[in-house]
Design a protein around this motif. Sequence first.
Motif, PDB file in Angstrom:
ATOM      1  N   SER A   1       0.848  -1.193   0.000  1.00  0.00           N
ATOM      2  CA  SER A   1       0.000   0.000   0.000  1.00  0.00           C
ATOM      3  C   SER A   1       0.878   1.235   0.000  1.00  0.00           C
ATOM      4  O   SER A   1       2.078   1.160   0.214  1.00  0.00           O
ATOM      5  CB  SER A   1      -0.879   0.005   1.242  1.00  0.00           C
ATOM      6  OG  SER A   1      -0.106   0.465   2.329  1.00  0.00           O
ATOM      7  N   LYS A   2       0.236   2.392  -0.160  1.00  0.00           N
ATOM      8  CA  LYS A   2       1.013   3.628  -0.232  1.00  0.00           C
ATOM      9  C   LYS A   2       1.752   3.912   1.068  1.00  0.00           C
ATOM     10  O   LYS A   2       2.751   4.580   1.089  1.00  0.00           O
ATOM     11  CB  LYS A   2       0.098   4.803  -0.554  1.00  0.00           C
ATOM     12  CG  LYS A   2      -0.330   4.811  -1.987  1.00  0.00           C
ATOM     13  CD  LYS A   2      -1.008   6.107  -2.305  1.00  0.00           C
ATOM     14  CE  LYS A   2      -1.406   6.094  -3.782  1.00  0.00           C
ATOM     15  NZ  LYS A   2      -2.163   7.245  -4.133  1.00  0.00           N
ATOM     16  N   GLY A   3       1.216   3.384   2.171  1.00  0.00           N
ATOM     17  CA  GLY A   3       1.834   3.645   3.464  1.00  0.00           C
ATOM     18  C   GLY A   3       3.174   2.957   3.638  1.00  0.00           C
ATOM     19  O   GLY A   3       3.949   3.304   4.505  1.00  0.00           O
ATOM     20  N   ASP A   4       3.459   1.949   2.796  1.00  0.00           N
ATOM     21  CA  ASP A   4       4.686   1.166   2.995  1.00  0.00           C
ATOM     22  C   ASP A   4       5.809   1.574   2.066  1.00  0.00           C
ATOM     23  O   ASP A   4       6.634   0.768   1.690  1.00  0.00           O
ATOM     24  CB  ASP A   4       4.402  -0.328   2.747  1.00  0.00           C
ATOM     25  CG  ASP A   4       3.229  -0.816   3.563  1.00  0.00           C
ATOM     26  OD1 ASP A   4       3.071  -0.292   4.677  1.00  0.00           O
ATOM     27  OD2 ASP A   4       2.480  -1.680   3.085  1.00  0.00           O
ATOM     28  N   ILE A   5       5.806   2.841   1.677  1.00  0.00           N
ATOM     29  CA  ILE A   5       6.819   3.256   0.708  1.00  0.00           C
ATOM     30  C   ILE A   5       8.183   3.335   1.377  1.00  0.00           C
ATOM     31  O   ILE A   5       8.336   3.884   2.454  1.00  0.00           O
ATOM     32  CB  ILE A   5       6.443   4.626   0.118  1.00  0.00           C
ATOM     33  CG1 ILE A   5       5.257   4.417  -0.802  1.00  0.00           C
ATOM     34  CG2 ILE A   5       7.568   5.244  -0.662  1.00  0.00           C
ATOM     35  CD1 ILE A   5       4.479   5.637  -1.027  1.00  0.00           C
ATOM     36  N   LYS A   6       9.178   2.774   0.695  1.00  0.00           N
ATOM     37  CA  LYS A   6      10.550   2.815   1.218  1.00  0.00           C
ATOM     38  C   LYS A   6      11.123   4.204   0.945  1.00  0.00           C
ATOM     39  O   LYS A   6      10.770   4.859  -0.022  1.00  0.00           O
ATOM     40  CB  LYS A   6      11.422   1.787   0.492  1.00  0.00           C
ATOM     41  CG  LYS A   6      10.840   0.378   0.458  1.00  0.00           C
ATOM     42  CD  LYS A   6      11.070  -0.347   1.777  1.00  0.00           C
ATOM     43  CE  LYS A   6      10.579  -1.776   1.736  1.00  0.00           C
ATOM     44  NZ  LYS A   6       9.146  -1.924   1.649  1.00  0.00           N
ATOM     45  N   MET A   7      12.046   4.608   1.806  1.00  0.00           N
ATOM     46  CA  MET A   7      12.749   5.853   1.537  1.00  0.00           C
ATOM     47  C   MET A   7      13.618   5.645   0.294  1.00  0.00           C
ATOM     48  O   MET A   7      14.033   4.521   0.029  1.00  0.00           O
ATOM     49  CB  MET A   7      13.654   6.201   2.732  1.00  0.00           C
ATOM     50  CG  MET A   7      12.925   6.877   3.859  1.00  0.00           C
ATOM     51  SD  MET A   7      12.141   8.407   3.346  1.00  0.00           S
ATOM     52  CE  MET A   7      13.555   9.487   3.245  1.00  0.00           C
ATOM     53  N   GLU A 114      12.777  17.269   0.346  1.00  0.00           N
ATOM     54  CA  GLU A 114      12.776  16.449   1.576  1.00  0.00           C
ATOM     55  C   GLU A 114      11.376  15.962   1.934  1.00  0.00           C
ATOM     56  O   GLU A 114      11.221  14.973   2.646  1.00  0.00           O
ATOM     57  CB  GLU A 114      13.334  17.252   2.771  1.00  0.00           C
ATOM     58  CG  GLU A 114      14.815  17.579   2.695  1.00  0.00           C
ATOM     59  CD  GLU A 114      15.155  18.682   1.689  1.00  0.00           C
ATOM     60  OE1 GLU A 114      16.334  18.763   1.309  1.00  0.00           O
ATOM     61  OE2 GLU A 114      14.251  19.446   1.280  1.00  0.00           O
ATOM     62  N   GLN A 115      10.358  16.677   1.463  1.00  0.00           N
ATOM     63  CA  GLN A 115       8.983  16.310   1.826  1.00  0.00           C
ATOM     64  C   GLN A 115       8.343  15.311   0.866  1.00  0.00           C
ATOM     65  O   GLN A 115       7.249  14.827   1.116  1.00  0.00           O
ATOM     66  CB  GLN A 115       8.113  17.568   1.870  1.00  0.00           C
ATOM     67  CG  GLN A 115       8.444  18.462   3.056  1.00  0.00           C
ATOM     68  CD  GLN A 115       7.509  19.642   3.079  1.00  0.00           C
ATOM     69  OE1 GLN A 115       7.567  20.510   2.221  1.00  0.00           O
ATOM     70  NE2 GLN A 115       6.618  19.670   4.046  1.00  0.00           N
ATOM     71  N   LEU A 116       9.040  15.036  -0.245  1.00  0.00           N
ATOM     72  CA  LEU A 116       8.438  14.164  -1.260  1.00  0.00           C
ATOM     73  C   LEU A 116       8.130  12.762  -0.729  1.00  0.00           C
ATOM     74  O   LEU A 116       7.158  12.137  -1.141  1.00  0.00           O
ATOM     75  CB  LEU A 116       9.341  14.063  -2.498  1.00  0.00           C
ATOM     76  CG  LEU A 116       9.471  15.324  -3.353  1.00  0.00           C
ATOM     77  CD1 LEU A 116      10.478  15.108  -4.472  1.00  0.00           C
ATOM     78  CD2 LEU A 116       8.131  15.751  -3.942  1.00  0.00           C
ATOM     79  N   LEU A 269       6.004   9.734  -7.162  1.00  0.00           N
ATOM     80  CA  LEU A 269       5.899  10.961  -6.371  1.00  0.00           C
ATOM     81  C   LEU A 269       6.912  11.076  -5.253  1.00  0.00           C
ATOM     82  O   LEU A 269       7.224  12.165  -4.810  1.00  0.00           O
ATOM     83  CB  LEU A 269       4.536  10.989  -5.655  1.00  0.00           C
ATOM     84  CG  LEU A 269       3.265  11.445  -6.335  1.00  0.00           C
ATOM     85  CD1 LEU A 269       2.269  11.802  -5.251  1.00  0.00           C
ATOM     86  CD2 LEU A 269       3.504  12.621  -7.232  1.00  0.00           C
ATOM     87  N   ASN A 270       7.371   9.939  -4.732  1.00  0.00           N
ATOM     88  CA  ASN A 270       7.979   9.981  -3.394  1.00  0.00           C
ATOM     89  C   ASN A 270       9.471  10.300  -3.369  1.00  0.00           C
ATOM     90  O   ASN A 270      10.141  10.061  -2.384  1.00  0.00           O
ATOM     91  CB  ASN A 270       7.728   8.646  -2.677  1.00  0.00           C
ATOM     92  CG  ASN A 270       8.594   7.527  -3.243  1.00  0.00           C
ATOM     93  OD1 ASN A 270       9.157   7.664  -4.322  1.00  0.00           O
ATOM     94  ND2 ASN A 270       8.704   6.433  -2.519  1.00  0.00           N
TER      95      ASN A 270
END
Length: 392
Positions: A1-7, A114-116, A269-270
């Motif tokens: 899910s979107k919540g599990d995005i790795k840095m 930094e906020q991406l 996006l991230n």
Amino acid sequence: SKGDIKMPDTNTTKIEILSIHTLTYRYRCSFQTYYGLFQYLVQNRNCIFTKHKHKKCEKYTTRTLHPLGFNRIEFIDCMIPDRDYHEYKIKFTINPRILTGQTSQPRTHIIAKEQLSQLPDILDTAIHDLCSPYKEQLTDGKFQRIDYCCNLWFIEQELAEEYMRLLRKALIPYPFELEKILSNSQHRYIPEPNAITITCKSYQLSIYLKLNQLLDEITRQENGIIPSEHVSEIENATGQIRIELREYRSQLRINKKKIHCGNDEALLLNGSNTHPYTTLCKRLESMYGTGDFWLYDDARDIIKESDYKPRIKKELLEILKVVNAPKSGLDISKNGFDYTYLKSHMRYFNELDLSPITISQKSFKRCGENFFPNPRKYISGETAELLRTSDI
């Protein structure tokens, strides 16, 4: 899910990421969701919609929630020809900086890199909060367009204007087209006066003077009166050149394949997608080469003193002369050169670290600068010469 995005990987440098200025996110939905959410936004969020009709499509647009970061929300009802059924879509056009709660200077600043990493979650939450009774029905959203962006602030507006004059003389790479605007006085289409924009099917690259664009926009809206809330934006836009890469769905799909993200669109996006930066570098190189802008006489001397054979020197000097004639440039529609010929000679200019576009005597008298770095060197962080600051 979107919540599990790795840095993002640590080997991805901050420079290889472009920040995001605007994005468009679209859902397909049923008629019940389409009509229900429309009514909900009108009644509970006081949204005012305007209706547009285009061929077989009806579109309802609202800008009411602009202060929350939703620049536009569009409800689109399309009749599919031959198949006799309707397709319903809801499209959100969003400013990420405002969405993250930063409401100051939204026109001249973009979200910090930094906020991406938090942006996918923030976007998800914002859409769900806005459409709360229908959030379960809004699934499988797709990015239709993402505008990746960076800004350069020159020490003075005059320097930014001179730099823009050089950038407008670009080679228009095949198969791109140069955007033109209708001139009221000349009654024909002419290149934009304070910008250069090139377009292909999958993306658009635009480089423009922010101050001029902002003043045009404000005077159109406010009948020539500048409201007090725009004063700090205008001050901040002084000396600013914006470089914007607007990627459409087909280009975003290519990016998705390259970063192997499956159906997870959040990776666009991230801050882990380096492909827009690579695309931008490649495009700038095809437009300007990799060398710097010098005074015409200095550029001529650099070619004369090079180790090339007399024939090559003669050809390079001829290109230099024609490209820098008044109202000319690298665009083959202006200089009459064969595209392949010009393209093949660019490598010699690149080896000399010299752009075929030079600074005119007129420009030198105006701003006193006999040298400007190649735009690629700015966006790679190689130099910050003549800049007050940047968000690279």
